[in-house]
Design an enzyme around this catalytic site. Sequence first.
Site, PDB file in Angstrom:
ATOM      1  N   SER A 142      25.690  22.361  21.343  1.00  0.00           N
ATOM      2  CA  SER A 142      25.661  21.003  20.770  1.00  0.00           C
ATOM      3  C   SER A 142      25.049  20.079  21.810  1.00  0.00           C
ATOM      4  O   SER A 142      25.052  20.396  23.009  1.00  0.00           O
ATOM      5  CB  SER A 142      27.089  20.529  20.463  1.00  0.00           C
ATOM      6  OG  SER A 142      27.107  19.151  20.159  1.00  0.00           O
ATOM      7  N   TYR A 159      36.118  18.818  22.524  1.00  0.00           N
ATOM      8  CA  TYR A 159      34.853  19.318  21.968  1.00  0.00           C
ATOM      9  C   TYR A 159      33.758  19.305  23.038  1.00  0.00           C
ATOM     10  O   TYR A 159      33.019  20.279  23.211  1.00  0.00           O
ATOM     11  CB  TYR A 159      34.446  18.469  20.764  1.00  0.00           C
ATOM     12  CG  TYR A 159      33.255  19.003  20.002  1.00  0.00           C
ATOM     13  CD1 TYR A 159      33.378  20.077  19.134  1.00  0.00           C
ATOM     14  CD2 TYR A 159      31.985  18.423  20.143  1.00  0.00           C
ATOM     15  CE1 TYR A 159      32.285  20.561  18.422  1.00  0.00           C
ATOM     16  CE2 TYR A 159      30.890  18.896  19.444  1.00  0.00           C
ATOM     17  CZ  TYR A 159      31.040  19.964  18.577  1.00  0.00           C
ATOM     18  OH  TYR A 159      29.954  20.443  17.875  1.00  0.00           O
ATOM     19  N   ALA A 197      34.080  19.326  26.302  1.00  0.00           N
ATOM     20  CA  ALA A 197      34.365  20.364  27.305  1.00  0.00           C
ATOM     21  C   ALA A 197      34.004  21.741  26.758  1.00  0.00           C
ATOM     22  O   ALA A 197      33.402  22.574  27.454  1.00  0.00           O
ATOM     23  CB  ALA A 197      35.842  20.319  27.696  1.00  0.00           C
ATOM     24  N   SER A 198      34.335  21.984  25.493  1.00  0.00           N
ATOM     25  CA  SER A 198      34.079  23.309  24.910  1.00  0.00           C
ATOM     26  C   SER A 198      32.580  23.596  24.810  1.00  0.00           C
ATOM     27  O   SER A 198      32.127  24.707  25.080  1.00  0.00           O
ATOM     28  CB  SER A 198      34.743  23.434  23.530  1.00  0.00           C
ATOM     29  OG  SER A 198      34.026  22.724  22.538  1.00  0.00           O
ATOM     30  N   LYS A 199      31.806  22.588  24.448  1.00  0.00           N
ATOM     31  CA  LYS A 199      30.369  22.825  24.274  1.00  0.00           C
ATOM     32  C   LYS A 199      29.643  22.938  25.621  1.00  0.00           C
ATOM     33  O   LYS A 199      28.655  23.657  25.744  1.00  0.00           O
ATOM     34  CB  LYS A 199      29.757  21.730  23.377  1.00  0.00           C
ATOM     35  CG  LYS A 199      30.221  21.842  21.914  1.00  0.00           C
ATOM     36  CD  LYS A 199      29.834  23.198  21.299  1.00  0.00           C
ATOM     37  CE  LYS A 199      30.234  23.317  19.841  1.00  0.00           C
ATOM     38  NZ  LYS A 199      29.806  24.571  19.219  1.00  0.00           N
ATOM     39  N   ILE A 208      23.819  16.793  12.313  1.00  0.00           N
ATOM     40  CA  ILE A 208      23.426  17.683  11.212  1.00  0.00           C
ATOM     41  C   ILE A 208      24.383  17.445  10.043  1.00  0.00           C
ATOM     42  O   ILE A 208      25.611  17.490  10.223  1.00  0.00           O
ATOM     43  CB  ILE A 208      23.483  19.171  11.640  1.00  0.00           C
ATOM     44  CG1 ILE A 208      22.923  19.387  13.059  1.00  0.00           C
ATOM     45  CG2 ILE A 208      22.747  20.033  10.619  1.00  0.00           C
ATOM     46  CD1 ILE A 208      21.488  19.013  13.299  1.00  0.00           C
TER      47      ILE A 208
END
Length: 245
Positions: free
Chosen positions: A136, A149, A151-153, A182
């Site tokens: 992302s 989110y 941190a995860s990406k 998107i």
Amino acid sequence: MTSYPELKNKIILITGANSGIGLAQATAFLQQGALVTGLDQNVDQMQLLGEKFPDFTYAQVDLTNLDELILALNSIEKLDILVNTAGILDDYQSIEQTSFEQWTKVLNTNVSTMFNVTKLVLAKINSDGVIINTASIAGMVAGGGGIAYTASKHAVIGFTKQLALDLAERGIRVNGIAPGCIDTPMNAKDFENGGLIASQVAKEVPIKRWAGADEVATVTLFLASAGASYLQGTIIPVDGGWLIK
Ligand code: NAI
């Protein structure tokens, strides 16, 4: 759509194939004549896709459940292309608003499942195989999600780069995609109540619009194609210019 004859009969596994980007990626590969398996916790859209394309198979699996995942992957004997796309958003919650449970859920779903799926199928991936991870813009800058989110990406991008380095000599190409805004069910809330939030978001995008999931799928096809033969560990933004601001 561009035709990639080299993708015909390729064996492909896609996570998150029941919705949005994963569904568009599955459809695009099937249109190229590939043999696609989809994994998702929901199956309604995959069922419809299977009715349209006999070469599509799917399994209902909670990717965060390791036993379910191992069972679902058992039937796969070999693989040409792995596309890790399943993921969840965190509703842009700050650290104060995020419980440890929510943090763990987002990190597990977006990062640990990618690790598990990749680790479990790695020995089955052909020597000229391809892995494509969906990251992302939130993996490159702050503000594309909340604390969990983002941190995860960032972790997805780190995972992708290290995997690309580790697998390079084996001939397996590993790259990632960093989508921007998107229009998928993940962002459905932004389009509620007349779509005020969605139009505000669109104004922040240099090209002033959201993308369709098919616009991520076309880049996925390219990354899987022979034309991307010298790309290794690259993260391609598909963001209408978001990251150039
Ligand atoms: P979506 O919500 O439409 O699709 C995600 C799919 O993943 C769903 O079908 C869902 O059931 C599946 N999934 C989630 N957790 C799962 C689990 N534990 N087990 C099995 N399946 C699970 O979302 P979208 O937009 O298609 O997102 C796909 C990927 O693209 C995600 O990784 C997301 O973070 C990423 N992305 C999306 C952007 C967007 O604007 N839509 C922007 C940047 C990245």
